[in-house]
Design an enzyme around this catalytic site. Structure first.
Site, PDB file in Angstrom:
ATOM      1  N   HIS A   1     -19.305 -21.130  29.829  1.00 23.92           N
ATOM      2  CA  HIS A   1     -19.661 -19.850  29.203  1.00 23.92           C
ATOM      3  C   HIS A   1     -20.030 -20.068  27.737  1.00 23.92           C
ATOM      4  CE1 HIS A   1     -17.487 -16.912  32.167  1.00 23.92           C
ATOM      5  NE2 HIS A   1     -18.372 -17.696  32.756  1.00 23.92           N
TER       6      HIS A   1
ATOM      7  N   TYR B   1     -13.203  -8.830  26.649  1.00 20.65           N
ATOM      8  CA  TYR B   1     -11.961  -8.450  25.960  1.00 20.65           C
ATOM      9  C   TYR B   1     -12.153  -7.002  25.510  1.00 20.65           C
ATOM     10  CZ  TYR B   1     -10.646 -13.428  25.519  1.00 20.65           C
ATOM     11  OH  TYR B   1     -10.305 -14.738  25.763  1.00 20.65           O
TER      12      TYR B   1
ATOM     13  N   PRO C   1      -1.337 -15.072  24.420  1.00 16.91           N
ATOM     14  CA  PRO C   1      -2.481 -15.629  25.157  1.00 16.91           C
ATOM     15  C   PRO C   1      -3.866 -15.181  24.694  1.00 16.91           C
ATOM     16  CG  PRO C   1      -1.315 -14.027  26.497  1.00 16.91           C
ATOM     17  CD  PRO C   1      -0.490 -14.230  25.277  1.00 16.91           C
TER      18      PRO C   1
ATOM     19  N   LYS D   1      -5.451 -20.121  23.603  1.00 19.68           N
ATOM     20  CA  LYS D   1      -5.237 -21.351  22.832  1.00 19.68           C
ATOM     21  C   LYS D   1      -4.127 -22.259  23.364  1.00 19.68           C
ATOM     22  CE  LYS D   1      -8.527 -21.012  20.229  1.00 19.68           C
ATOM     23  NZ  LYS D   1      -9.583 -21.686  20.917  1.00 19.68           N
TER      24      LYS D   1
ATOM     25  N   TYR E   1     -12.766 -19.781  18.692  1.00 13.90           N
ATOM     26  CA  TYR E   1     -12.640 -19.593  20.146  1.00 13.90           C
ATOM     27  C   TYR E   1     -13.064 -20.850  20.911  1.00 13.90           C
ATOM     28  CZ  TYR E   1     -12.599 -17.068  24.586  1.00 13.90           C
ATOM     29  OH  TYR E   1     -12.307 -16.655  25.864  1.00 13.90           O
TER      30      TYR E   1
HETATM   31  P1  FAD Z   1       4.094 -26.347  30.426  1.00 15.32           P
HETATM   32  O1  FAD Z   1       2.853 -26.032  31.134  1.00 15.32           O
HETATM   33  O2  FAD Z   1       5.121 -25.282  30.272  1.00 15.32           O
HETATM   34  O3  FAD Z   1       4.742 -27.601  31.148  1.00 15.32           O
HETATM   35  C1  FAD Z   1       6.050 -28.025  30.900  1.00 15.32           C
HETATM   36  C2  FAD Z   1       6.588 -28.705  32.142  1.00 15.32           C
HETATM   37  O4  FAD Z   1       7.894 -29.194  31.880  1.00 15.32           O
HETATM   38  C3  FAD Z   1       6.728 -27.745  33.307  1.00 15.32           C
HETATM   39  O5  FAD Z   1       6.118 -28.304  34.452  1.00 15.32           O
HETATM   40  C4  FAD Z   1       8.221 -27.569  33.471  1.00 15.32           C
HETATM   41  O6  FAD Z   1       8.588 -27.324  34.820  1.00 15.32           O
HETATM   42  C5  FAD Z   1       8.720 -28.898  32.973  1.00 15.32           C
HETATM   43  N1  FAD Z   1      10.102 -28.879  32.498  1.00 15.32           N
HETATM   44  C6  FAD Z   1      10.753 -27.894  31.834  1.00 15.32           C
HETATM   45  N2  FAD Z   1      12.021 -28.257  31.580  1.00 15.32           N
HETATM   46  C7  FAD Z   1      12.177 -29.490  32.087  1.00 15.32           C
HETATM   47  C8  FAD Z   1      13.255 -30.387  32.146  1.00 15.32           C
HETATM   48  N3  FAD Z   1      14.453 -30.058  31.631  1.00 15.32           N
HETATM   49  N4  FAD Z   1      13.083 -31.584  32.742  1.00 15.32           N
HETATM   50  C9  FAD Z   1      11.889 -31.924  33.281  1.00 15.32           C
HETATM   51  N5  FAD Z   1      10.823 -31.101  33.275  1.00 15.32           N
HETATM   52  C10 FAD Z   1      10.966 -29.898  32.668  1.00 15.32           C
HETATM   53  N6  FAD Z   1      -2.301 -19.943  27.829  1.00 15.32           N
HETATM   54  C11 FAD Z   1      -3.547 -19.542  27.744  1.00 15.32           C
HETATM   55  O7  FAD Z   1      -4.310 -20.155  26.985  1.00 15.32           O
HETATM   56  N7  FAD Z   1      -3.976 -18.477  28.519  1.00 15.32           N
HETATM   57  C12 FAD Z   1      -3.141 -17.847  29.422  1.00 15.32           C
HETATM   58  O8  FAD Z   1      -3.543 -16.936  30.120  1.00 15.32           O
HETATM   59  C13 FAD Z   1      -1.825 -18.265  29.517  1.00 15.32           C
HETATM   60  N8  FAD Z   1      -0.957 -17.673  30.378  1.00 15.32           N
HETATM   61  C14 FAD Z   1       0.343 -18.113  30.416  1.00 15.32           C
HETATM   62  C15 FAD Z   1       1.271 -17.526  31.275  1.00 15.32           C
HETATM   63  C16 FAD Z   1       2.611 -17.946  31.293  1.00 15.32           C
HETATM   64  C17 FAD Z   1       3.598 -17.294  32.238  1.00 15.32           C
HETATM   65  C18 FAD Z   1       3.025 -18.981  30.420  1.00 15.32           C
HETATM   66  C19 FAD Z   1       4.482 -19.447  30.408  1.00 15.32           C
HETATM   67  C20 FAD Z   1       2.084 -19.587  29.598  1.00 15.32           C
HETATM   68  C21 FAD Z   1       0.748 -19.157  29.575  1.00 15.32           C
HETATM   69  N9  FAD Z   1      -0.192 -19.764  28.744  1.00 15.32           N
HETATM   70  C22 FAD Z   1      -1.444 -19.341  28.688  1.00 15.32           C
HETATM   71  C23 FAD Z   1       0.131 -20.874  27.922  1.00 15.32           C
HETATM   72  C24 FAD Z   1      -0.289 -22.191  28.572  1.00 15.32           C
HETATM   73  O9  FAD Z   1      -0.190 -22.098  29.956  1.00 15.32           O
HETATM   74  C25 FAD Z   1       0.607 -23.241  27.996  1.00 15.32           C
HETATM   75  O10 FAD Z   1       0.329 -23.320  26.607  1.00 15.32           O
HETATM   76  C26 FAD Z   1       0.472 -24.599  28.641  1.00 15.32           C
HETATM   77  O11 FAD Z   1       0.989 -24.558  29.958  1.00 15.32           O
HETATM   78  C27 FAD Z   1       1.214 -25.649  27.815  1.00 15.32           C
HETATM   79  O12 FAD Z   1       1.323 -26.836  28.541  1.00 15.32           O
HETATM   80  P2  FAD Z   1       2.596 -27.751  28.405  1.00 15.32           P
HETATM   81  O13 FAD Z   1       2.341 -28.917  29.266  1.00 15.32           O
HETATM   82  O14 FAD Z   1       2.912 -27.952  26.972  1.00 15.32           O
HETATM   83  O15 FAD Z   1       3.810 -26.883  28.952  1.00 15.32           O
HETATM   84  C1  DHB Z   2      -7.632 -16.165  30.398  1.00 13.39           C
HETATM   85  C2  DHB Z   2      -6.501 -16.152  29.643  1.00 13.39           C
HETATM   86  C3  DHB Z   2      -6.580 -15.880  28.302  1.00 13.39           C
HETATM   87  O1  DHB Z   2      -5.489 -15.887  27.552  1.00 13.39           O
HETATM   88  C4  DHB Z   2      -7.785 -15.591  27.701  1.00 13.39           C
HETATM   89  O2  DHB Z   2      -7.833 -15.296  26.389  1.00 13.39           O
HETATM   90  C5  DHB Z   2      -8.927 -15.621  28.452  1.00 13.39           C
HETATM   91  C6  DHB Z   2      -8.841 -15.905  29.814  1.00 13.39           C
HETATM   92  C7  DHB Z   2      -7.535 -16.469  31.841  1.00 13.39           C
HETATM   93  O3  DHB Z   2      -6.413 -16.631  32.339  1.00 13.39           O
HETATM   94  O4  DHB Z   2      -8.559 -16.532  32.496  1.00 13.39           O
END
Ligand code: FAD
Ligand code: DHB
Length: 401
Positions: free
Chosen positions: A74, A203, A294, A298, A386
């Site tokens: 996009h 948005y 969210p 980012k 963005y």
């Molecule tokens: P995570 O994806 O959280 O991965 C961490 C991993 O560590 C997980 O698999 C977990 O199970 C594991 N873990 C936890 N504790 C332990 C332990 N004690 N021992 C071993 N493993 C463990 N970002 C966006 O940009 N847009 C969105 O729409 C968006 N929606 C989201 C919705 C939700 C519900 C959440 C929680 C986050 C969302 N985010 C979104 C944020 C984005 O998904 C995260 O920033 C991203 O997942 C970060 O990746 P990470 O690997 O740092 O952490």
């Molecule tokens: C999505 C999530 C976001 O936080 C955003 O700003 C745009 C798209 C998504 O889940 O598709």
């Protein structure tokens, strides 16, 4: 049972899995320990927008093939308010940079397949993971797997275990500074079995609250509505969700198509930063160190940027024997983290309805929306944030604590 590796990675989210992949390509050994099952990790629906830099890192890591085939590139977004939709032409405003619509679930699946195909260690369903020996510079991770107690000795622990993980709490409280902010709203997200009604994300700011029309493919839509943080998913029938989406996304001469809801859930919103992102041999990356609301997409992109910097630092450590990269890791990441914190806060406060705010506040929001949709300078600033600043751009300045 006792094993040894160079890097113990805690968590198989995008941060941990990508770090493992980047290290493997430089011949550095790592073991990834994950608390949940493979099925759970692969099904967890979260982010969907990959920055230009994230796409490039995934390609360089050798996991970009399916993304390039199935992802949707996009070059802009729409901002909708007062029943009018405005296009922000990001590609033109950022010298050709764009975003890729490709679900975090798919990124995670691709990374898991890449790791397992190489026969590299990735252990799901590890219980009671704990980190020890940091103060003695002899790190060891204890955990239980398949009914037996195990320990993993290592040179470095990468804390990629998300916001609720065990790594950050291992750091003595006095060593960390924490900043955080709670917001008076949350997102209710749905995945719907219907073709997107738009070519690019919308948005929307409305008197009923924020809404977002995103997508996962040409046949699957992902949509969000702002709800109260205390609200419960049981209060939201599919009909009620679609009705809100129709009203909040409404713009002249445009129709939203609805369809079967495959999944729905409520996500709270919070901003959080813990610094520094290193304590001795423990390095935090991704949500373990910082989270953003969210709006602006980012979170996942920051996690990818962190582990890109971390992988570089670890390659320097294990191939040249220099700790310079590890010493600079936290400051290099935090510059970018704070830029994303500000952008996420900016997008969130511009687009959401704060019920405790007065009409003056709403006029300010409308003025800001008119500004970013009519001023090229303001639209360019929004766009470069963005699509994501380059690592070089955010490495130019360091933050002070
Ligand atoms: P995570 O994806 O959280 O991965 C961490 C991993 O560590 C997980 O698999 C977990 O199970 C594991 N873990 C936890 N504790 C332990 C332990 N004690 N021992 C071993 N493993 C463990 N970002 C966006 O940009 N847009 C969105 O729409 C968006 N929606 C989201 C919705 C939700 C519900 C959440 C929680 C986050 C969302 N985010 C979104 C944020 C984005 O998904 C995260 O920033 C991203 O997942 C970060 O990746 P990470 O690997 O740092 O952490
Ligand atoms: C999505 C999530 C976001 O936080 C955003 O700003 C745009 C798209 C998504 O889940 O598709």
């Amino acid at each position: 049972m006792s094993e040894r590796t160079q890097v113990a990675i805690i968590g198989a989210g995008p941060a941990g899995l990508l770090l493992g992949q980047l290290l493997h390509r430089h011949g550095i050994d790592a073991v990834i320990l994950e608390a949940r099952s493979r099925e759970y990790v692969e099904a967890r629906i979260r982010a969907g927008v990959l920055e230009q830099g994230t796409m490039e890192v995934l390609r360089e890591a050798g996991v970009g093939e399916r993304m390039d085939k199935e992802g949707l590139v996009h070059g802009g977004i729409y901002l909708c308010f007062d029943h009018t939709r405005h296009h922000i032409a990001m590609r033109e405003l950022t010298d050709g940079r764009a975003v890729m619509i490709y679900g975090q679930t798919e990124v995670v699946k691709d990374l898991i397949v890449a790791r397992l195909e190489e026969g590299l260690p990735l252990l799901f369903e590890c219980q009671d993971v704990s980190v020890h020996g940091l103060n003695e510079d002899d790190p060891v991770v204890h955990y239980r797997y398949d009914g037996s107690e195990r320990e993993l000795r290592c040179d470095i622990v990468a804390g990629c275990d998300g916001f609720h993980g065990v790594c950050r709490p291992t750091i003595p409280e006095a060593e960390l500074t924490v900043w955080s902010r709670e917001y008076p709203y949350a997102w209710l997200g749905i995945l719907a079995d219907v073709a997107p009604s738009t070519d690019e994300l919308i948005y929307a700011y409305s008197d009923r609250g924020f809404a977002l029309h995103s997508m996962r493919s040409l046949t699957r839509s992902r949509l969000y509505v702002q709800v109260d943080p205390e609200d419960e998913i049981e209060n939201w029938s599919d009909d009620r969700i679609w009705s809100e989406l129709h009203q909040r996304l409404a713009s002249d001469g445009w129709e939203l198509n609805d369809g079967p809801v495959l999944e729905k859930g409520i996500t709270p919103m919070r901003s959080f930063v813990a610094a520094p992102m290193r304590y001795r041999s423990l390095l935090l990356a991704g949500d373990a160190a910082h989270i953003v609301p969210p709006t602006g997409a980012k979170g996942l992109n920051l996690a990818v940027a962190d582990v890109t910097v971390l992988a570089d630092a670890l390659v320097t450590r294990f191939t040249v024997g220099s700790d310079t990269g590890l010493e600079e890791y936290s400051d290099r990441c935090l510059t970018r983290v704070w830029r994303a914190q500000h952008f996420s806060w900016f997008m969130t406060t511009m687009l959401h309805l704060d019920r405790s705010d007065d009409d003056y506040g709403r006029q300010l929001q409308r003025s800001q929306l008119r500004y970013v949709t009519t001023s090229t300078a303001a639209a360019r600033s929004l766009s470069e944030n963005y699509v994501g600043l380059t690592l070089e751009q955010t490495a130019r300045a360091t933050v002070s604590r």
